[in-house]
Design a protein around this motif. Structure first.
Motif, PDB file in Angstrom:
ATOM      1  N   LYS A   1       0.825  -1.207   0.000  1.00  0.00           N
ATOM      2  CA  LYS A   1       0.000   0.000   0.000  1.00  0.00           C
ATOM      3  C   LYS A   1       0.860   1.258   0.000  1.00  0.00           C
ATOM      4  CE  LYS A   1      -3.753   2.249   2.579  1.00  0.00           C
ATOM      5  NZ  LYS A   1      -4.684   2.131   3.732  1.00  0.00           N
ATOM      6  N   PHE A   2       1.959   1.222   0.772  1.00  0.00           N
ATOM      7  CA  PHE A   2       2.826   2.397   0.883  1.00  0.00           C
ATOM      8  C   PHE A   2       4.142   2.159   0.148  1.00  0.00           C
ATOM      9  CE2 PHE A   2       0.238   2.290   4.795  1.00  0.00           C
ATOM     10  CZ  PHE A   2      -0.468   3.482   4.623  1.00  0.00           C
ATOM     11  N   ARG A   3       4.604   3.185  -0.567  1.00  0.00           N
ATOM     12  CA  ARG A   3       5.839   3.056  -1.343  1.00  0.00           C
ATOM     13  C   ARG A   3       7.048   2.775  -0.468  1.00  0.00           C
ATOM     14  NH1 ARG A   3       6.669   7.504  -6.128  1.00  0.00           N
ATOM     15  NH2 ARG A   3       5.724   6.290  -7.818  1.00  0.00           N
ATOM     16  N   ASN A   4       7.085   3.419   0.691  1.00  0.00           N
ATOM     17  CA  ASN A   4       8.227   3.268   1.591  1.00  0.00           C
ATOM     18  C   ASN A   4       7.983   2.184   2.641  1.00  0.00           C
ATOM     19  OD1 ASN A   4       6.254   4.616   2.995  1.00  0.00           O
ATOM     20  ND2 ASN A   4       7.667   6.079   3.987  1.00  0.00           N
ATOM     21  N   CYS A   5       7.171   1.204   2.309  1.00  0.00           N
ATOM     22  CA  CYS A   5       6.848   0.129   3.251  1.00  0.00           C
ATOM     23  C   CYS A   5       8.121  -0.600   3.680  1.00  0.00           C
ATOM     24  CB  CYS A   5       5.880  -0.855   2.593  1.00  0.00           C
ATOM     25  SG  CYS A   5       5.341  -2.185   3.684  1.00  0.00           S
ATOM     26  N   SER A   6       8.293  -0.776   4.979  1.00  0.00           N
ATOM     27  CA  SER A   6       9.462  -1.482   5.505  1.00  0.00           C
ATOM     28  C   SER A   6       9.169  -2.956   5.735  1.00  0.00           C
ATOM     29  CB  SER A   6       9.932  -0.840   6.811  1.00  0.00           C
ATOM     30  OG  SER A   6       8.930  -0.974   7.811  1.00  0.00           O
ATOM     31  N   HIS A   7       7.943  -3.381   5.442  1.00  0.00           N
ATOM     32  CA  HIS A   7       7.524  -4.777   5.578  1.00  0.00           C
ATOM     33  C   HIS A   7       7.688  -5.261   7.024  1.00  0.00           C
ATOM     34  CE1 HIS A   7       7.979  -4.161   1.327  1.00  0.00           C
ATOM     35  NE2 HIS A   7       9.305  -4.172   1.407  1.00  0.00           N
ATOM     36  N   ALA A   8       7.359  -4.360   7.919  1.00  0.00           N
ATOM     37  CA  ALA A   8       7.489  -4.679   9.345  1.00  0.00           C
ATOM     38  C   ALA A   8       6.158  -4.534  10.059  1.00  0.00           C
ATOM     39  CB  ALA A   8       8.540  -3.784   9.983  1.00  0.00           C
ATOM     40  N   GLY A   9       5.072  -4.886   9.376  1.00  0.00           N
ATOM     41  CA  GLY A   9       3.761  -4.850  10.015  1.00  0.00           C
ATOM     42  C   GLY A   9       2.880  -3.710   9.585  1.00  0.00           C
ATOM     43  N   GLU A  10       3.304  -2.924   8.580  1.00  0.00           N
ATOM     44  CA  GLU A  10       2.470  -1.833   8.109  1.00  0.00           C
ATOM     45  C   GLU A  10       1.175  -2.381   7.482  1.00  0.00           C
ATOM     46  OE1 GLU A  10       6.734  -0.354   7.213  1.00  0.00           O
ATOM     47  OE2 GLU A  10       5.647  -2.269   7.349  1.00  0.00           O
ATOM     48  N   PRO A  11       0.098  -1.629   7.566  1.00  0.00           N
ATOM     49  CA  PRO A  11      -1.163  -2.058   6.918  1.00  0.00           C
ATOM     50  C   PRO A  11      -1.010  -2.073   5.393  1.00  0.00           C
ATOM     51  CG  PRO A  11      -1.344   0.205   7.728  1.00  0.00           C
ATOM     52  CD  PRO A  11      -0.070  -0.344   8.289  1.00  0.00           C
ATOM     53  N   GLY A  12      -1.582  -3.076   4.776  1.00  0.00           N
ATOM     54  CA  GLY A  12      -1.521  -3.159   3.319  1.00  0.00           C
ATOM     55  C   GLY A  12      -0.198  -3.661   2.789  1.00  0.00           C
ATOM     56  N   CYS A  13       0.614  -4.285   3.629  1.00  0.00           N
ATOM     57  CA  CYS A  13       1.922  -4.808   3.190  1.00  0.00           C
ATOM     58  C   CYS A  13       1.701  -6.150   2.483  1.00  0.00           C
ATOM     59  CB  CYS A  13       2.858  -4.983   4.379  1.00  0.00           C
ATOM     60  SG  CYS A  13       4.455  -5.748   3.943  1.00  0.00           S
ATOM     61  N   ALA A  14       2.018  -6.198   1.202  1.00  0.00           N
ATOM     62  CA  ALA A  14       1.818  -7.419   0.419  1.00  0.00           C
ATOM     63  C   ALA A  14       2.764  -8.518   0.859  1.00  0.00           C
ATOM     64  CB  ALA A  14       2.015  -7.113  -1.066  1.00  0.00           C
TER      65      ALA A  14
ATOM     66  N   GLY B   1       4.030  -8.891   3.913  1.00  0.00           N
ATOM     67  CA  GLY B   1       3.531  -9.383   5.192  1.00  0.00           C
ATOM     68  C   GLY B   1       2.361 -10.342   5.003  1.00  0.00           C
ATOM     69  N   ALA B   2       1.488 -10.031   4.053  1.00  0.00           N
ATOM     70  CA  ALA B   2       0.346 -10.903   3.775  1.00  0.00           C
ATOM     71  C   ALA B   2       0.815 -12.251   3.237  1.00  0.00           C
ATOM     72  CB  ALA B   2      -0.591 -10.226   2.778  1.00  0.00           C
ATOM     73  N   ALA B   3       1.860 -12.232   2.385  1.00  0.00           N
ATOM     74  CA  ALA B   3       2.382 -13.477   1.825  1.00  0.00           C
ATOM     75  C   ALA B   3       3.015 -14.342   2.903  1.00  0.00           C
ATOM     76  CB  ALA B   3       3.396 -13.171   0.721  1.00  0.00           C
ATOM     77  N   ILE B   4       3.655 -13.711   3.868  1.00  0.00           N
ATOM     78  CA  ILE B   4       4.242 -14.460   4.988  1.00  0.00           C
ATOM     79  C   ILE B   4       3.132 -15.058   5.852  1.00  0.00           C
ATOM     80  CG2 ILE B   4       5.591 -14.236   7.109  1.00  0.00           C
ATOM     81  CD1 ILE B   4       7.296 -12.126   5.681  1.00  0.00           C
ATOM     82  N   ALA B   5       2.127 -14.268   6.104  1.00  0.00           N
ATOM     83  CA  ALA B   5       1.016 -14.735   6.949  1.00  0.00           C
ATOM     84  C   ALA B   5       0.282 -15.912   6.324  1.00  0.00           C
ATOM     85  CB  ALA B   5       0.051 -13.585   7.202  1.00  0.00           C
ATOM     86  N   SER B   6       0.197 -15.925   5.004  1.00  0.00           N
ATOM     87  CA  SER B   6      -0.511 -17.007   4.311  1.00  0.00           C
ATOM     88  C   SER B   6       0.365 -18.234   4.089  1.00  0.00           C
ATOM     89  CB  SER B   6      -1.023 -16.511   2.962  1.00  0.00           C
ATOM     90  OG  SER B   6       0.058 -16.230   2.074  1.00  0.00           O
ATOM     91  N   GLY B   7       1.638 -18.117   4.404  1.00  0.00           N
ATOM     92  CA  GLY B   7       2.548 -19.240   4.217  1.00  0.00           C
ATOM     93  C   GLY B   7       3.148 -19.319   2.825  1.00  0.00           C
ATOM     94  N   GLU B   8       2.860 -18.344   1.970  1.00  0.00           N
ATOM     95  CA  GLU B   8       3.407 -18.345   0.609  1.00  0.00           C
ATOM     96  C   GLU B   8       4.873 -17.925   0.595  1.00  0.00           C
ATOM     97  OE1 GLU B   8       1.014 -15.966  -1.960  1.00  0.00           O
ATOM     98  OE2 GLU B   8      -0.878 -16.755  -1.174  1.00  0.00           O
ATOM     99  N   LEU B   9       5.291 -17.197   1.620  1.00  0.00           N
ATOM    100  CA  LEU B   9       6.654 -16.667   1.686  1.00  0.00           C
ATOM    101  C   LEU B   9       7.266 -16.966   3.033  1.00  0.00           C
ATOM    102  CD1 LEU B   9       8.907 -14.878   0.399  1.00  0.00           C
ATOM    103  CD2 LEU B   9       7.760 -12.906   1.426  1.00  0.00           C
ATOM    104  N   ASP B  10       8.532 -17.355   3.017  1.00  0.00           N
ATOM    105  CA  ASP B  10       9.266 -17.636   4.249  1.00  0.00           C
ATOM    106  C   ASP B  10       9.779 -16.315   4.826  1.00  0.00           C
ATOM    107  OD1 ASP B  10      10.869 -18.512   6.263  1.00  0.00           O
ATOM    108  OD2 ASP B  10      12.139 -19.808   5.027  1.00  0.00           O
ATOM    109  N   ALA B  11       9.485 -16.064   6.087  1.00  0.00           N
ATOM    110  CA  ALA B  11       9.920 -14.826   6.736  1.00  0.00           C
ATOM    111  C   ALA B  11      11.435 -14.701   6.741  1.00  0.00           C
ATOM    112  CB  ALA B  11       9.381 -14.758   8.166  1.00  0.00           C
ATOM    113  N   ASP B  12      12.142 -15.826   6.813  1.00  0.00           N
ATOM    114  CA  ASP B  12      13.607 -15.784   6.810  1.00  0.00           C
ATOM    115  C   ASP B  12      14.134 -15.235   5.488  1.00  0.00           C
ATOM    116  OD1 ASP B  12      13.752 -16.764   9.360  1.00  0.00           O
ATOM    117  OD2 ASP B  12      14.089 -18.848   8.757  1.00  0.00           O
ATOM    118  N   ARG B  13      13.439 -15.534   4.384  1.00  0.00           N
ATOM    119  CA  ARG B  13      13.887 -15.026   3.084  1.00  0.00           C
ATOM    120  C   ARG B  13      13.770 -13.502   3.035  1.00  0.00           C
ATOM    121  NH1 ARG B  13      15.202 -16.254  -2.057  1.00  0.00           N
ATOM    122  NH2 ARG B  13      14.167 -15.181  -3.780  1.00  0.00           N
ATOM    123  N   LEU B  14      12.700 -12.962   3.605  1.00  0.00           N
ATOM    124  CA  LEU B  14      12.564 -11.506   3.696  1.00  0.00           C
ATOM    125  C   LEU B  14      13.704 -10.918   4.505  1.00  0.00           C
ATOM    126  CD1 LEU B  14      11.127  -8.756   3.564  1.00  0.00           C
ATOM    127  CD2 LEU B  14       9.758  -9.485   5.536  1.00  0.00           C
TER     128      LEU B  14
END
Length: 354
Positions: free
Chosen positions: A277-290, A292-305
Motif C-alpha cells: 500500500k505504501f511506497r516506503n513500506c518497511s515490511h514490518a507490520g504496516e497495513p496493506g503490506c503485500a 507481510g500478507a504473503a508471509i502470513a498465508s505461508g506463501e513466503l518464508d519470513a527468513d527469506r525476507l
C-alpha cells in the motif's frame, strides 16, 4: 590490425576482445592471466607462458585471473582489455576496498555439500555475486553419496527461480559430465564455495588430473569443514576445450556494488513489494503490506525476507564505504601531486634568482 590472434581462441579469446585492438596495438602481445602473485602475474599467450610485471601506475591487485591484457616485449603489462564479466567482493577484514576474484567468467559453479556446509544465506550471497557479475550460476551439491540429496535439492531450487541444481559425487568417474551440460566449449567457468566441499576434486575431474593429486586434502567430518588446500586462484585448461578457475575457500563474502544482483536473486520479493500500500513500506507490520500478507498465508518464508533486507543494507553500506575510501585516496593523491609540483616550481624559481 595485422596481429594474428587465431592461436588465442583456445584460451577463450573471442571477437569481444579482438574488437578492442587497434593499429597501435600491433606490437603488443595479447595474454590471459592464469595466476596473480605478489609482484608478478603469470599469463598464457600464443607464444607460450609469460611472467609479466605491471607498470608503475598499475598495481597487481588491479588484475584478476581470467583477465586479458596486452603486454610489451619486455614482459610488462601495457593495458587491461575490457572485461566481459567481473567477480568481486569487499575485501575481507577492515580494508574498505574492492577485491577482484576472477574475470571473464561465463559460468559460476557455486559448490556446497549435502551436509552441514549447506547454508541458504551464504548460497544466496554467491547467487547475488553471479548475477552482479553477469555469469550464469549453477549450484553444485557434492557428497550426494553420503546423504539423501533430495531435501538439499529442494532447498537449493527455492533460492532462485529457474536455478540449475546438480547433485553429484565428485569422486565418480562421470562427475564432470553433468557440469559440461551447462558449460560450452571455449567458455570459462569458476568454482566458488567453502573449503572441503570438493572444489579441488572437481577441478581434477574437469581437467583430467588424477584424483587425489596435489589439489585435494582431507576434510574434518565432525564439522564438515575442510582444509584450505587451494591457496591461490588459478586458470586451468579443462576437458573438451573449456577453462576452469579454481579458487580458495572463502571465509567471508561481503557484497559490493551488488544491487542489481540482489534484485535478480530476490526478484519475487521486489515484485511483491510493488503491491504494498505504501511506497516506503518497511515490511514490518504496516497495513496493506503485500509481503507481510504473503508471509502470513505461508506463501513466503519470513527468513527469506530477512535475508533480502540484510543483504540490501550490507551492500549499500559496503558500497558507500568503499566509494568514500576511493574518493579519499584520489584526493590524497591529487594533494600529494599538487604539493610536489608546487615544491618543484618554487625550486625552479629559486634557481632563476640565483
Amino acid at each position: 590490425m595485422s596481429l594474428n590472434t587465431n592461436d588465442l581462441t583456445r584460451y577463450g579469446w573471442t571477437d569481444f576482445f579482438a574488437d578492442q585492438l587497434g593499429d597501435d596495438d600491433a606490437a603488443l602481445v595479447p595474454a590471459r592471466i592464469s595466476e596473480v602473485r605478489r609482484d608478478v602475474v603469470l599469463a598464457l599467450s600464443a607464444q607460450g607462458p609469460l611472467e609479466l610485471i605491471t607498470p608503475p601506475d598499475m598495481s597487481v591487485a588491479e588484475l584478476a585471473v581470467g583477465d586479458w591484457v596486452l603486454a610489451r616485449s619486455e614482459n610488462r603489462v601495457e593495458r587491461v582489455l575490457e572485461r566481459r564479466s567481473r567477480i568481486n567482493r569487499r575485501a575481507a577484514g577492515h580494508d574498505a576496498r574492492s577485491q577482484l576474484i576472477a574475470a571473464n567468467v561465463d559460468v559460476l559453479f557455486i559448490t556446497t555439500s549435502c551436509n552441514a556446509d549447506f547454508n541458504a544465506a551464504r548460497l544466496e550471497r554467491y547467487l547475488v555475486m553471479a548475477a552482479s557479475a553477469g555469469c550464469t550460476p549453477v549450484l553444485v551439491l557434492t557428497k550426494a553419496d553420503l546423504e539423501d540429496p533430495a531435501p538439499y535439492i529442494a532447498q537449493a531450487q527455492a533460492l532462485q527461480p529457474g536455478l540449475a541444481v546438480i547433485a553429484l559425487n565428485a569422486h565418480e568417474s562421470d562427475a564432470a559430465t553433468a557440469l559440461f551440460d551447462h558449460w560450452q566449449e571455449g567458455q570459462t567457468a569458476a568454482l566458488l564455495g567453502s573449503s572441503g566441499v570438493g572444489k579441488s576434486t572437481l577441478t581434477n575431474a574437469l581437467t583430467g588430473a588424477d584424483d587425489g593429486g596435489p589439489l585435494t586434502a582431507a576434510i574434518r567430518e565432525d564439522d564438515a569443514k575442510g582444509r584450505h588446500t587451494t591457496t591461490t586462484r588459478n586458470l586451468y585448461p579443462a576437458l573438451h576445450g573449456r577453462w576452469i578457475i579454481d579458487t580458495p575457500g572463502m571465509r567471508e563474502l561481503q557484497l559490493l556494488d551488488a544491487q542489481d544482483g540482489i534484485g535478480a536473486v530476490f526478484a519475487d520479493l521486489e515484485e511483491l513489494s510493488t503491491q504494498c500500500k505504501f511506497r516506503n513500506c518497511s515490511h514490518a507490520g504496516e497495513p496493506g503490506c503485500a509481503i507481510g500478507a504473503a508471509i502470513a498465508s505461508g506463501e513466503l518464508d519470513a527468513d527469506r525476507l530477512s535475508r533480502w533486507q540484510k543483504l540490501s543494507e550490507e551492500d549499500a553500506l559496503n558500497t558507500e564505504t568503499v566509494h568514500e575510501a576511493r574518493s579519499r585516496g584520489k584526493a590524497t593523491t591529487r594533494y600529494q601531486r599538487r604539493t610536489q609540483e608546487e615544491a618543484a616550481s618554487r625550486k625552479g624559481k629559486h634557481k632563476k634568482k640565483r
